[in-house]
Design a protein around this motif. Structure first.
Motif, PDB file in Angstrom:
ATOM      1  N   LEU A 150      22.174  11.846 -39.980  1.00  0.00           N
ATOM      2  CA  LEU A 150      22.244  12.963 -39.034  1.00  0.00           C
ATOM      3  C   LEU A 150      21.257  12.748 -37.903  1.00  0.00           C
ATOM      4  CD1 LEU A 150      23.140  16.004 -38.361  1.00  0.00           C
ATOM      5  CD2 LEU A 150      20.999  16.627 -39.514  1.00  0.00           C
ATOM      6  N   ALA A 151      21.720  12.976 -36.674  1.00  0.00           N
ATOM      7  CA  ALA A 151      20.836  13.062 -35.507  1.00  0.00           C
ATOM      8  C   ALA A 151      21.228  14.325 -34.771  1.00  0.00           C
ATOM      9  CB  ALA A 151      20.983  11.835 -34.611  1.00  0.00           C
ATOM     10  N   ASP A 224       7.394   0.536 -35.856  1.00  0.00           N
ATOM     11  CA  ASP A 224       7.527   0.120 -34.465  1.00  0.00           C
ATOM     12  C   ASP A 224       8.482   1.016 -33.687  1.00  0.00           C
ATOM     13  OD1 ASP A 224       9.633  -0.942 -36.056  1.00  0.00           O
ATOM     14  OD2 ASP A 224      10.105  -2.405 -34.496  1.00  0.00           O
ATOM     15  N   VAL A 225       9.473   1.577 -34.378  1.00  0.00           N
ATOM     16  CA  VAL A 225      10.401   2.513 -33.729  1.00  0.00           C
ATOM     17  C   VAL A 225       9.672   3.814 -33.393  1.00  0.00           C
ATOM     18  CG1 VAL A 225      12.521   3.851 -34.039  1.00  0.00           C
ATOM     19  CG2 VAL A 225      12.410   1.491 -34.837  1.00  0.00           C
ATOM     20  N   VAL A 226       8.885   4.306 -34.340  1.00  0.00           N
ATOM     21  CA  VAL A 226       8.103   5.519 -34.088  1.00  0.00           C
ATOM     22  C   VAL A 226       7.147   5.298 -32.925  1.00  0.00           C
ATOM     23  CG1 VAL A 226       6.427   7.143 -35.053  1.00  0.00           C
ATOM     24  CG2 VAL A 226       8.290   6.288 -36.485  1.00  0.00           C
ATOM     25  N   ILE A 270      16.195   4.634 -28.204  1.00  0.00           N
ATOM     26  CA  ILE A 270      15.346   3.822 -29.080  1.00  0.00           C
ATOM     27  C   ILE A 270      15.790   3.921 -30.533  1.00  0.00           C
ATOM     28  CG2 ILE A 270      12.992   3.593 -29.996  1.00  0.00           C
ATOM     29  CD1 ILE A 270      12.011   4.586 -27.226  1.00  0.00           C
ATOM     30  N   LEU A 271      16.151   5.126 -30.954  1.00  0.00           N
ATOM     31  CA  LEU A 271      16.417   5.387 -32.371  1.00  0.00           C
ATOM     32  C   LEU A 271      17.793   4.920 -32.830  1.00  0.00           C
ATOM     33  CD1 LEU A 271      14.887   8.957 -32.445  1.00  0.00           C
ATOM     34  CD2 LEU A 271      14.074   7.030 -33.808  1.00  0.00           C
ATOM     35  N   ARG A 272      18.781   5.009 -31.977  1.00  0.00           N
ATOM     36  CA  ARG A 272      20.154   4.722 -32.429  1.00  0.00           C
ATOM     37  C   ARG A 272      20.352   3.280 -32.904  1.00  0.00           C
ATOM     38  NH1 ARG A 272      26.090   4.932 -30.142  1.00  0.00           N
ATOM     39  NH2 ARG A 272      26.940   6.763 -31.192  1.00  0.00           N
ATOM     40  N   ARG A 278      23.672   0.182 -33.459  1.00  0.00           N
ATOM     41  CA  ARG A 278      24.410   0.014 -32.202  1.00  0.00           C
ATOM     42  C   ARG A 278      23.683   0.772 -31.098  1.00  0.00           C
ATOM     43  NH1 ARG A 278      28.060   3.278 -34.886  1.00  0.00           N
ATOM     44  NH2 ARG A 278      29.339   1.473 -35.379  1.00  0.00           N
ATOM     45  N   ASP A 279      23.877   0.312 -29.864  1.00  0.00           N
ATOM     46  CA  ASP A 279      23.227   0.953 -28.728  1.00  0.00           C
ATOM     47  C   ASP A 279      23.788   2.351 -28.490  1.00  0.00           C
ATOM     48  OD1 ASP A 279      21.671  -1.281 -28.290  1.00  0.00           O
ATOM     49  OD2 ASP A 279      23.048  -2.143 -26.809  1.00  0.00           O
TER      50      ASP A 279
END
Length: 288
Positions: A150-151, A224-226, A270-272, A278-279
């Motif tokens: 979920l986003a 690194d994503v955070v 950034i998160l997806r 996928r972008d």
């Protein structure tokens, strides 16, 4: 084939009725590699006109439309979405939600989302604008299978900033719960009156008129994503990012709904690639 398995339209409200009671049910399924809108049922003025695939077969995009353009006191909107096993869907809105003067009655929006095994849902609406004297209640009950993703974000603007209207009277209520199987992983409640000290306190909104939350439920987020999200710093706004074991929570408090949308979209970019591999592909309606 991208046809609906079932389409049913129930009678809408008559002119003699005082308030709109609008309900929309959507069901997404997956066939081979294609996610598609398989079920649609609506009552009253809440519809989805067409499903789209701007990024290929895997993700089905749909735009939720409220034809009256605004929600008056006493109106109730209900959105029920089921995403079947392995399907992926992205839902958004064509413009800001407008919540009018209450006239003594509460207006409401109720979300009920169910995500089955291996499915994903992105709920990315544009902002909700609370007119002066609006009284609104937003609720969300979201049920996730063990490996569902979920986003979801929501942005609230207190008063019509373009008209320099302040939110001097009114009520904002929120009840939001997210469950992973039978375990509650997110529980948030809010009750804000325009005259409350929380609106101006430094431990509250501090005089800001726009606030929002972006939640991602896809397991533990790589460090690194955070950090990449934390490197985004909107000018003049306050932001905060909390990485819990089951939920990533991103907050925005500021003075511009456009800035809030841009900030959340930058985080989404950034998160997806992490949670969907996928972008991010912007819904076409955001370009209009």
């Amino acid at each position: 084939m991208d046809d609906l398995k079932q389409t049913a339209i129930l009678p809408t409200q008559t002119k003699a009725d005082k308030h709109w009671q609008a309900r929309l049910e959507l069901g997404f399924c997956k066939r081979d590699a294609r996610s598609y809108l398989a079920h649609r049922l609506h009552k009253g003025p809440l519809v989805v006109q067409k499903s789209l695939h701007p990024e290929g077969e895997a993700v089905c995009h749909a735009v939720i439309v409220h034809p009256p353009g605004g929600v008056a006191g006493g109106d109730a909107l209900q959105l029920q979405v089921t995403v079947g096993e392995g399907a992926q869907a992205l839902l958004t809105t064509p413009g800001a939600g407008k919540w009018y003067k209450a006239n003594g009655t509460l207006a409401s929006q109720d979300l009920n989302f169910t995500l089955e095994a291996g499915s994903g849902l992105e709920w990315l609406p544009q902002e909700n604008i609370l007119f002066d004297a609006a009284e609104v209640r937003f609720t969300a009950d979201i049920r996730l299978a063990t490996d569902a993703t979920l986003a979801a974000w929501d942005i609230v603007c207190l008063g019509r900033q373009a008209q320099q209207e302040a939110w001097q009277t009114g009520v904002y209520q929120l009840k939001q719960q997210i469950w992973r199987e039978d375990r509650l992983i997110w529980n948030e409640r809010a009750h804000l009156r325009a005259a409350d000290a929380l609106a101006t306190s430094s431990v509250g909104l501090g005089g800001a008129v726009v606030f929002g939350t972006f939640l991602v439920c896809a397991g533990a987020v790589p460090a690194d994503v955070v950090q990449a999200c934390r490197a985004l710093v909107p000018a003049g706004a306050k932001t905060g990012i909390t990485a819990l074991p089951d939920v990533l929570a991103i907050r925005y408090v500021g003075h511009a709904s456009q800035q809030a949308r841009q900030y959340f979209e930058q985080c989404w970019q950034i998160l997806r690639p992490w949670y969907y591999q996928r972008d991010a592909v912007r819904p076409r309606i955001w370009n209009t």
